[in-house]
Motif scaffolding. Sequence first.
Motif, PDB file in Angstrom:
ATOM      1  N   THR A  47       0.805  -1.219   0.000  1.00  0.00           N
ATOM      2  CA  THR A  47       0.000   0.000   0.000  1.00  0.00           C
ATOM      3  C   THR A  47       0.844   1.278   0.000  1.00  0.00           C
ATOM      4  O   THR A  47       0.450   2.274  -0.601  1.00  0.00           O
ATOM      5  N   ALA A  48       1.991   1.262   0.683  1.00  0.00           N
ATOM      6  CA  ALA A  48       2.834   2.464   0.694  1.00  0.00           C
ATOM      7  C   ALA A  48       3.363   2.754  -0.706  1.00  0.00           C
ATOM      8  O   ALA A  48       3.429   3.917  -1.136  1.00  0.00           O
ATOM      9  N   ALA A  49       3.741   1.710  -1.429  1.00  0.00           N
ATOM     10  CA  ALA A  49       4.203   1.896  -2.810  1.00  0.00           C
ATOM     11  C   ALA A  49       3.070   2.383  -3.697  1.00  0.00           C
ATOM     12  O   ALA A  49       3.275   3.225  -4.577  1.00  0.00           O
ATOM     13  N   TYR A  50       1.863   1.865  -3.474  1.00  0.00           N
ATOM     14  CA  TYR A  50       0.719   2.334  -4.249  1.00  0.00           C
ATOM     15  C   TYR A  50       0.477   3.827  -4.028  1.00  0.00           C
ATOM     16  O   TYR A  50       0.178   4.570  -4.964  1.00  0.00           O
ATOM     17  N   ALA A  51       0.566   4.269  -2.782  1.00  0.00           N
ATOM     18  CA  ALA A  51       0.357   5.684  -2.478  1.00  0.00           C
ATOM     19  C   ALA A  51       1.406   6.546  -3.182  1.00  0.00           C
ATOM     20  O   ALA A  51       1.084   7.599  -3.756  1.00  0.00           O
ATOM     21  N   ALA A  52       2.655   6.096  -3.149  1.00  0.00           N
ATOM     22  CA  ALA A  52       3.726   6.847  -3.809  1.00  0.00           C
ATOM     23  C   ALA A  52       3.538   6.841  -5.316  1.00  0.00           C
ATOM     24  O   ALA A  52       3.750   7.860  -5.989  1.00  0.00           O
ATOM     25  N   LEU A  53       3.135   5.699  -5.853  1.00  0.00           N
ATOM     26  CA  LEU A  53       2.894   5.579  -7.287  1.00  0.00           C
ATOM     27  C   LEU A  53       1.809   6.545  -7.742  1.00  0.00           C
ATOM     28  O   LEU A  53       1.936   7.239  -8.757  1.00  0.00           O
ATOM     29  N   LYS A  54       0.712   6.606  -6.986  1.00  0.00           N
ATOM     30  CA  LYS A  54      -0.373   7.529  -7.324  1.00  0.00           C
ATOM     31  C   LYS A  54       0.122   8.972  -7.305  1.00  0.00           C
ATOM     32  O   LYS A  54      -0.201   9.764  -8.194  1.00  0.00           O
ATOM     33  N   GLN A  55       0.899   9.317  -6.293  1.00  0.00           N
ATOM     34  CA  GLN A  55       1.417  10.681  -6.191  1.00  0.00           C
ATOM     35  C   GLN A  55       2.291  11.019  -7.402  1.00  0.00           C
ATOM     36  O   GLN A  55       2.175  12.105  -7.988  1.00  0.00           O
ATOM     37  N   ALA A  56       3.145  10.084  -7.792  1.00  0.00           N
ATOM     38  CA  ALA A  56       4.058  10.344  -8.900  1.00  0.00           C
ATOM     39  C   ALA A  56       3.318  10.455 -10.225  1.00  0.00           C
ATOM     40  O   ALA A  56       3.544  11.393 -11.004  1.00  0.00           O
ATOM     41  N   LEU A  57       2.431   9.512 -10.516  1.00  0.00           N
ATOM     42  CA  LEU A  57       1.746   9.525 -11.809  1.00  0.00           C
ATOM     43  C   LEU A  57       0.754  10.670 -11.930  1.00  0.00           C
ATOM     44  O   LEU A  57       0.640  11.301 -12.985  1.00  0.00           O
ATOM     45  N   ARG A  58       0.008  10.936 -10.868  1.00  0.00           N
ATOM     46  CA  ARG A  58      -0.995  12.006 -10.957  1.00  0.00           C
ATOM     47  C   ARG A  58      -0.348  13.381 -11.048  1.00  0.00           C
ATOM     48  O   ARG A  58      -0.948  14.316 -11.571  1.00  0.00           O
ATOM     49  N   GLY A  59       0.868  13.524 -10.569  1.00  0.00           N
ATOM     50  CA  GLY A  59       1.543  14.815 -10.654  1.00  0.00           C
ATOM     51  C   GLY A  59       2.391  14.986 -11.892  1.00  0.00           C
ATOM     52  O   GLY A  59       2.920  16.074 -12.150  1.00  0.00           O
ATOM     53  N   ALA A  60       2.515  13.922 -12.690  1.00  0.00           N
ATOM     54  CA  ALA A  60       3.460  13.939 -13.802  1.00  0.00           C
ATOM     55  C   ALA A  60       3.130  14.980 -14.863  1.00  0.00           C
ATOM     56  O   ALA A  60       4.036  15.537 -15.489  1.00  0.00           O
ATOM     57  N   PHE A  61       1.844  15.237 -15.103  1.00  0.00           N
ATOM     58  CA  PHE A  61       1.463  16.180 -16.158  1.00  0.00           C
ATOM     59  C   PHE A  61       1.821  17.626 -15.815  1.00  0.00           C
ATOM     60  O   PHE A  61       1.856  18.479 -16.702  1.00  0.00           O
ATOM     61  N   ASP A  62       2.056  17.882 -14.557  1.00  0.00           N
ATOM     62  CA  ASP A  62       2.300  19.258 -14.123  1.00  0.00           C
ATOM     63  C   ASP A  62       3.770  19.539 -13.841  1.00  0.00           C
ATOM     64  O   ASP A  62       4.113  20.606 -13.347  1.00  0.00           O
ATOM     65  N   GLN A  63       4.653  18.579 -14.146  1.00  0.00           N
ATOM     66  CA  GLN A  63       6.060  18.746 -13.823  1.00  0.00           C
ATOM     67  C   GLN A  63       6.934  18.563 -15.060  1.00  0.00           C
ATOM     68  O   GLN A  63       6.579  17.848 -15.996  1.00  0.00           O
ATOM     69  N   SER A  64       8.105  19.202 -15.028  1.00  0.00           N
ATOM     70  CA  SER A  64       9.104  18.970 -16.057  1.00  0.00           C
ATOM     71  C   SER A  64       9.763  17.614 -15.813  1.00  0.00           C
ATOM     72  O   SER A  64       9.574  16.989 -14.757  1.00  0.00           O
ATOM     73  N   LEU A  65      10.547  17.147 -16.771  1.00  0.00           N
ATOM     74  CA  LEU A  65      11.244  15.874 -16.601  1.00  0.00           C
ATOM     75  C   LEU A  65      12.168  15.927 -15.391  1.00  0.00           C
ATOM     76  O   LEU A  65      12.217  14.988 -14.586  1.00  0.00           O
ATOM     77  N   ASP A  66      12.905  17.022 -15.240  1.00  0.00           N
ATOM     78  CA  ASP A  66      13.815  17.132 -14.098  1.00  0.00           C
ATOM     79  C   ASP A  66      13.059  17.072 -12.773  1.00  0.00           C
ATOM     80  O   ASP A  66      13.497  16.413 -11.821  1.00  0.00           O
ATOM     81  N   GLN A  67      11.935  17.771 -12.716  1.00  0.00           N
ATOM     82  CA  GLN A  67      11.126  17.740 -11.500  1.00  0.00           C
ATOM     83  C   GLN A  67      10.594  16.338 -11.228  1.00  0.00           C
ATOM     84  O   GLN A  67      10.590  15.864 -10.089  1.00  0.00           O
ATOM     85  N   GLN A  68      10.162  15.649 -12.298  1.00  0.00           N
ATOM     86  CA  GLN A  68       9.617  14.306 -12.133  1.00  0.00           C
ATOM     87  C   GLN A  68      10.703  13.321 -11.702  1.00  0.00           C
ATOM     88  O   GLN A  68      10.454  12.434 -10.875  1.00  0.00           O
ATOM     89  N   LEU A  69      11.895  13.474 -12.236  1.00  0.00           N
ATOM     90  CA  LEU A  69      13.005  12.608 -11.832  1.00  0.00           C
ATOM     91  C   LEU A  69      13.326  12.802 -10.356  1.00  0.00           C
ATOM     92  O   LEU A  69      13.612  11.833  -9.634  1.00  0.00           O
ATOM     93  N   ALA A  70      13.270  14.045  -9.900  1.00  0.00           N
ATOM     94  CA  ALA A  70      13.523  14.315  -8.477  1.00  0.00           C
ATOM     95  C   ALA A  70      12.426  13.725  -7.609  1.00  0.00           C
ATOM     96  O   ALA A  70      12.688  13.171  -6.529  1.00  0.00           O
ATOM     97  N   THR A  71      11.173  13.831  -8.074  1.00  0.00           N
ATOM     98  CA  THR A  71      10.046  13.236  -7.339  1.00  0.00           C
ATOM     99  C   THR A  71      10.206  11.729  -7.245  1.00  0.00           C
ATOM    100  O   THR A  71      10.023  11.129  -6.186  1.00  0.00           O
ATOM    101  N   GLU A  72      10.571  11.104  -8.368  1.00  0.00           N
ATOM    102  CA  GLU A  72      10.786   9.658  -8.376  1.00  0.00           C
ATOM    103  C   GLU A  72      11.852   9.246  -7.361  1.00  0.00           C
ATOM    104  O   GLU A  72      11.670   8.284  -6.602  1.00  0.00           O
TER     105      GLU A  72
END
Length: 256
Positions: free
Chosen positions: A200-225
């Motif tokens: 479940t913790a990985a699912y929560a992190a996965l949701k956060q990363a994917l749902r925020g992906a459209f609003d971030q640059s690649l560099d920002q997304q890499l840092a989030t990951e």
Amino acid sequence: MTELVKVTVEGGVHRITLNRPEVMNALNREMRLELLAALTAGHNARVIVLTGAGRGFCSGQDLTDAEGLEAAGFEAILNDEYVPMIRAITEAPVPVIAAVNGAAVGAGANLALACDLVIACDSAVFLQAFTRIGLIPDAGGTSFLPRRVGLQRAMGAALLAEPVTARQAEGWGMIWEAVPDDRFAEVVTARAVKLAQGPTAAYAALKQALRGAFDQSLDQQLATEASLQGQCGASADFREGVAAFLGKRPAVFQGR
């Protein structure tokens, strides 16, 4: 008194059933408030399943419910009631499955599209009916629809207000899968059980990363990951997953 929203909890699966089958589960104010409470309570489960009673998933706003329907009240009703419902889905720390058992119309269609995984029976349809009554898609539809199917298909679905079949929606990438009606309940249950047994913790992190992906640059997304992966890598679930892999056995995730 009839429950407008029914909730059952079993094995970490928090099942929410919209329960106004006589009006295809149209959303009136009381039902919206009950649904918000049910969704919020589901944040403590391991997976949420949202479905409808009877032959429809949800026919959207109940147009016979006078409260909030006058021109001056639309903005308030959306901000005060629909927005919290949508956020209770998108911000849930657990996977949310929309089990679309029939017609999903207007806000009902977009309630489904807000969910993480949409499973529909073959006889289901999705209808952005808003222009038929001089409105635009709401309940997140103008965000979810173009992100899932692209601008041209989103425009066509919204402008023409024509039904999109479950198989067509699957082909467009609007939903995860369409399944035969006679296997629908079986497939939804299997998907829900699998997710409820997952990390479940990985699912929560996965949701956060994917749902925020459209609003971030690649560099920002890499840092989030990197940040979220660091959290997952320090979890008991990761240690269990590795141990299970090395031991050639199924993982038993404890979750939050």
